[in-house]
Design a protein around this motif. Sequence first.
Motif, mmCIF file in Angstrom:
data_model
loop_
_atom_site.group_PDB
_atom_site.id
_atom_site.type_symbol
_atom_site.label_atom_id
_atom_site.label_comp_id
_atom_site.label_asym_id
_atom_site.label_seq_id
_atom_site.Cartn_x
_atom_site.Cartn_y
_atom_site.Cartn_z
ATOM 1 N N ASP A 334 0.865 -1.187 0.013
ATOM 2 C CA ASP A 334 -0.073 0.067 -0.096
ATOM 3 C C ASP A 334 0.927 1.190 0.256
ATOM 4 O O ASP A 334 1.492 1.535 1.047
ATOM 5 N N ALA A 335 0.911 1.895 -1.156
ATOM 6 C CA ALA A 335 2.092 3.021 -1.324
ATOM 7 C C ALA A 335 1.254 4.230 -1.484
ATOM 8 O O ALA A 335 0.363 4.172 -2.307
ATOM 9 N N THR A 336 1.843 5.262 -0.953
ATOM 10 C CA THR A 336 1.225 6.645 -0.885
ATOM 11 C C THR A 336 2.427 7.600 -1.219
ATOM 12 O O THR A 336 3.299 7.916 -0.198
ATOM 13 N N VAL A 370 2.564 -4.388 3.364
ATOM 14 C CA VAL A 370 3.507 -3.516 3.691
ATOM 15 C C VAL A 370 3.265 -1.989 3.288
ATOM 16 O O VAL A 370 2.781 -1.930 2.112
ATOM 17 N N THR A 371 3.027 -0.950 4.160
ATOM 18 C CA THR A 371 2.673 0.365 3.944
ATOM 19 C C THR A 371 3.775 1.101 3.744
ATOM 20 O O THR A 371 4.882 1.182 4.427
ATOM 21 N N VAL A 372 3.757 1.904 2.521
ATOM 22 C CA VAL A 372 4.838 3.012 2.319
ATOM 23 C C VAL A 372 4.292 4.171 2.061
ATOM 24 O O VAL A 372 3.358 4.487 1.666
ATOM 25 N N ARG A 373 4.759 5.327 2.915
ATOM 26 C CA ARG A 373 4.178 6.441 2.882
ATOM 27 C C ARG A 373 5.352 7.400 2.653
ATOM 28 O O ARG A 373 6.581 7.446 3.241
ATOM 29 N N GLU A 385 8.322 6.498 5.013
ATOM 30 C CA GLU A 385 8.079 5.431 6.166
ATOM 31 C C GLU A 385 7.581 3.891 5.617
ATOM 32 O O GLU A 385 6.997 3.994 4.483
ATOM 33 N N VAL A 386 8.299 3.209 5.943
ATOM 34 C CA VAL A 386 7.848 1.604 5.575
ATOM 35 C C VAL A 386 7.555 0.780 6.652
ATOM 36 O O VAL A 386 8.437 0.634 7.763
ATOM 37 N N ALA A 387 6.458 0.443 6.789
ATOM 38 C CA ALA A 387 5.755 -0.370 7.942
ATOM 39 C C ALA A 387 5.275 -1.786 7.409
ATOM 40 O O ALA A 387 4.666 -1.981 6.430
#
Length: 464
Positions: A334-336, A370-373, A385-387
Amino acid sequence: MLDRFSLRSRIGILAALVAAMAVVLVSLAAFLTVRSNILATLDSNLFQRAVAAAQSELADPLQLSTIPPEVMGAGDIRIALLAANGSAQSAEGQLSAPPIEGPELDVARGLAASSVRTASIDRDPYRVVAVQAGPGRALVMGQRLDPTQQVLTRLAFALPLVGLVGVAVAGVAGIAVARAGLRPVQRLTSATERVAATGDLRPIPVDGADELARLTISFNEMLGTLAASQEQQRRLVADAGHELRTPLTSMRTNLELLAAADRPGAPTLPDSDRAEILTDVHAQVEELSTLVGDLVELARDDAPLTVHEPVELTDVVERALERVKRRAGDVRFDATLVPWTLMGDATALERAVLNLLDNAVKWSPAGGTVTVRMRPLDGWSVLLEVADEGPGIAEQDLPRVFDRFYRADRARTMPGSGLGLAIVRQVAVRHLGAVWAGRAAGGGALLALRLPGRSPGRVPPGGQ
């Protein structure tokens, strides 16, 4: 010429030369001052005596001729009455007459009130004073200068002798002061020679707070930096040897099994086992290649990299996402992202982002996200940020996850060399950024990378 002497000797010589110049100047000034004062005192006394004689019975020629020379100081004083026509009268005629010339005639003729000068008789110097002693007459008094000149001569010899003693004392004092003042320099020299000869990086004791003390402190800081660099190199070599030993040992075992199966008379190795061993060897080769690449990356200079290549950070992150998705299995992303431009090394930045994503994939459970912001912190820095949704990082491990070869207890059974996050920090530092670790909202790990730059279209500081 002074280059052949030590610094301590040069300081002593220079101190002696300066002292010699000072002594010469002081001695000359003292001699001239004393000479002037002595002559001034002599002239004053002689003038007072001449005036007193002119007002006494000595102004009478008859009385003057009757006074024996012994009364005038055993010949040190000569007195004569000088008439305007140039005739002079003294107690014993020419034998007791002082030097008489034009200045004295001017006083007798009324052209001058008095006169003072130095003259000589038979090479004997006299100080001659003439004062008026009535109309058309002058009293001329002369005093020998031999005693005065003897005093001045002794003074002229005494002052240089005292000066030479002062020069010698100044030279010795200069050497002593130089020895004490240059002691820190000697310690620095000895320390430098010790480092060159033995590699001993012990700091030097610091005394005082002057320039030499600051130099010593700077030298100690340099020694500390060098010691830290050597320790870092030793640790890198030791850790690298430890990390290389495991895949090499496993590869050697597999290759020995393959070689043993090919020997005549040896049991035949099933094709499935052979394929499994070859797959194992291939994976170990890949692991070694990755480890060697990481080591090469970390062995580069840690100084901030000065580059002049504009990099679109959004494109870098997108390329890293495309690469990691090919090997991420069923892990979702999930990338923003936001547009962001910085000056830097695109290859190194992509390597750092890829390492962050690989770490998140490694710890994510099956079907995890994996969340990428990306979000701007201000006008001139951005935060990536990578969570993940894994077990997260223990509190005691948070400060060390970016250290070289550091692996938490729960990570020791996982694949990897412990160098990926260290490379992330190194790339961040080279680009004047920073990294840190924390906990994500869902309990997993949160890794953050801060980088400088600007939004596209925003004018940088000092730009047009």
